[in-house]
Design an enzyme around this catalytic site. Structure first.
Site, short mmCIF file in Angstrom:
data_model
loop_
_atom_site.label_atom_id
_atom_site.label_comp_id
_atom_site.label_asym_id
_atom_site.label_seq_id
_atom_site.Cartn_x
_atom_site.Cartn_y
_atom_site.Cartn_z
N TRP A 15 -6.70 -26.11 -4.93
CA TRP A 15 -7.64 -25.69 -3.90
C TRP A 15 -7.74 -26.72 -2.78
O TRP A 15 -8.14 -26.37 -1.66
CB TRP A 15 -9.01 -25.39 -4.50
CG TRP A 15 -8.95 -24.25 -5.47
CD1 TRP A 15 -9.47 -24.19 -6.72
CD2 TRP A 15 -8.31 -22.97 -5.26
NE1 TRP A 15 -9.19 -22.98 -7.32
CE2 TRP A 15 -8.48 -22.22 -6.45
CE3 TRP A 15 -7.61 -22.41 -4.21
CZ2 TRP A 15 -7.98 -20.92 -6.59
CZ3 TRP A 15 -7.10 -21.13 -4.35
CH2 TRP A 15 -7.28 -20.40 -5.53
N GLY A 18 -22.39 -20.54 -18.31
CA GLY A 18 -22.45 -19.18 -18.84
C GLY A 18 -21.08 -18.56 -18.98
O GLY A 18 -20.07 -19.12 -18.52
N ASP A 19 -21.05 -17.42 -19.63
CA ASP A 19 -19.83 -16.63 -19.84
C ASP A 19 -19.95 -15.39 -18.96
O ASP A 19 -20.85 -14.57 -19.14
CB ASP A 19 -19.73 -16.23 -21.32
CG ASP A 19 -18.49 -15.41 -21.65
OD1 ASP A 19 -17.98 -14.70 -20.76
OD2 ASP A 19 -18.04 -15.45 -22.80
N HIS A 70 -6.17 -12.35 -12.80
CA HIS A 70 -4.79 -12.33 -13.30
C HIS A 70 -4.68 -12.82 -14.75
O HIS A 70 -3.64 -12.68 -15.37
CB HIS A 70 -3.85 -13.10 -12.38
CG HIS A 70 -3.98 -14.60 -12.42
ND1 HIS A 70 -3.07 -15.42 -11.80
CD2 HIS A 70 -4.91 -15.42 -13.00
CE1 HIS A 70 -3.41 -16.68 -12.01
NE2 HIS A 70 -4.51 -16.71 -12.72
N ASN A 127 4.31 -16.34 -16.06
CA ASN A 127 3.39 -17.35 -16.58
C ASN A 127 2.20 -16.70 -17.28
O ASN A 127 1.76 -17.14 -18.33
CB ASN A 127 2.86 -18.23 -15.44
CG ASN A 127 3.75 -19.42 -15.16
OD1 ASN A 127 4.65 -19.75 -15.92
ND2 ASN A 127 3.51 -20.06 -14.04
N GLN A 170 1.21 -17.23 -21.22
CA GLN A 170 0.01 -18.06 -21.42
C GLN A 170 -1.30 -17.29 -21.56
O GLN A 170 -2.27 -17.85 -22.07
CB GLN A 170 -0.14 -19.03 -20.24
CG GLN A 170 0.62 -20.33 -20.42
CD GLN A 170 0.08 -21.39 -19.49
OE1 GLN A 170 0.45 -21.43 -18.32
NE2 GLN A 170 -0.78 -22.24 -19.99
#
Length: 256
Positions: A60, A131-132, A151, A198, A202
């Site tokens: 970033w 948090g989730d 993604h 990828n 992964q």
């Protein structure tokens, strides 16, 4: 990020043939770590989590400004970066839009690591929240950012997350999706195709075309969806809550 890829992703690629045949992550073969809980596998140790976060910090630092300036986000004063990791994209956001405040929302282990290793400058207009995003209440915001998040997941999980974001959105609010986008026919660009592999080795996700993201966002309820190509590796999709406008899933504007 290159160091992270070399010691983690590259080892998963050694099992690419199995990944293609099985259609699933290769963490178990590469590292002996079950991957049913995706980020338990990706963050398989404190050191690995820190390396991954440092990688995103650098990503970033290079591409953050281009994706955040693809659209004028100044009309969204309160922003929530879901899965915002170390806060690197949030720092770019408050630098680019001095009138905004950003909440970085991530799992507790990531937030604790961020506070320890990536301290924020005083008065940064950024706060962390644990948090989730699949099950916990989302912080209130005018705009939610999902940068390199969708993604990672199957369509069903993406749909669930986007529906949660839609319900949390105020009228006129929206979501900014940041991803590397495939061409309409899926035959390029090469970088996005490699990233999609990828994701295969992964995660449980894949890269998608603009139309596929528009379909997911439209199904979640967002009435207007616009895509913009940047000069960097990642592109931006902005969806807002409200009646369909000329730039909508049913009349997708070309990249510009």
């Amino acid at each position: 990020m290159l160091l992270y890829l070399a010691r983690t992703t590259y080892h998963c690629w050694a099992h690419l043939a199995e990944a293609v045949r099985e259609g699933r992550s290769q963490y178990l073969k590469a590292f002996g770590v079950p991957s049913e809980e995706l980020f338990t596998a990706i963050y398989r140790s404190e050191d690995e989590r820190l390396q991954f976060m440092r990688g995103l910090q650098d990503v970033w630092g290079v591409d953050g400004r281009s994706v955040l300036s693809a659209f004028d986000l100044s009309s969204f004063p309160v922003i929530c970066d879901l899965g915002g990791c170390s806060g690197a994209l949030a720092k770019e956001c408050v630098s680019l839009y001095p009138g905004c405040r950003v909440t970085v929302f991530d799992i507790p282990e990531v937030v604790q690591t961020a506070k320890m290793h990536f301290p924020l400058p005083e008065g940064a207009r950024i706060r962390f929240c644990e948090g989730d995003f699949f099950k916990d209440p989302l912080p209130e915001a005018d705009l939610y950012i999902l940068a390199r998040i969708l993604h990672d997941w199957r369509d069903e999980k993406c749909a669930h997350l986007l529906e949660r974001v839609y319900r949390a959105c105020k009228p006129g609010g929206g979501v900014l999706v940041v991803e590397g986008l495939l061409d309409a026919d899926g035959r390029g660009p090469l970088t996005a195709q490699l990233w999609s592999l990828n994701m295969l080795v992964q995660t449980e996700g894949r890269e998608r075309t603009p139309a596929q993201y528009c379909e997911l966002l439209g199904a979640a309820g967002f009435g207007t969806v616009c895509c913009r190509r940047t000069r960097g590796l990642y592109h931006a999709v902005l969806a807002t809550r409200g009646p369909p406008a000329p730039c909508s899933p049913r009349s997708l504007v070309p990249f510009n």
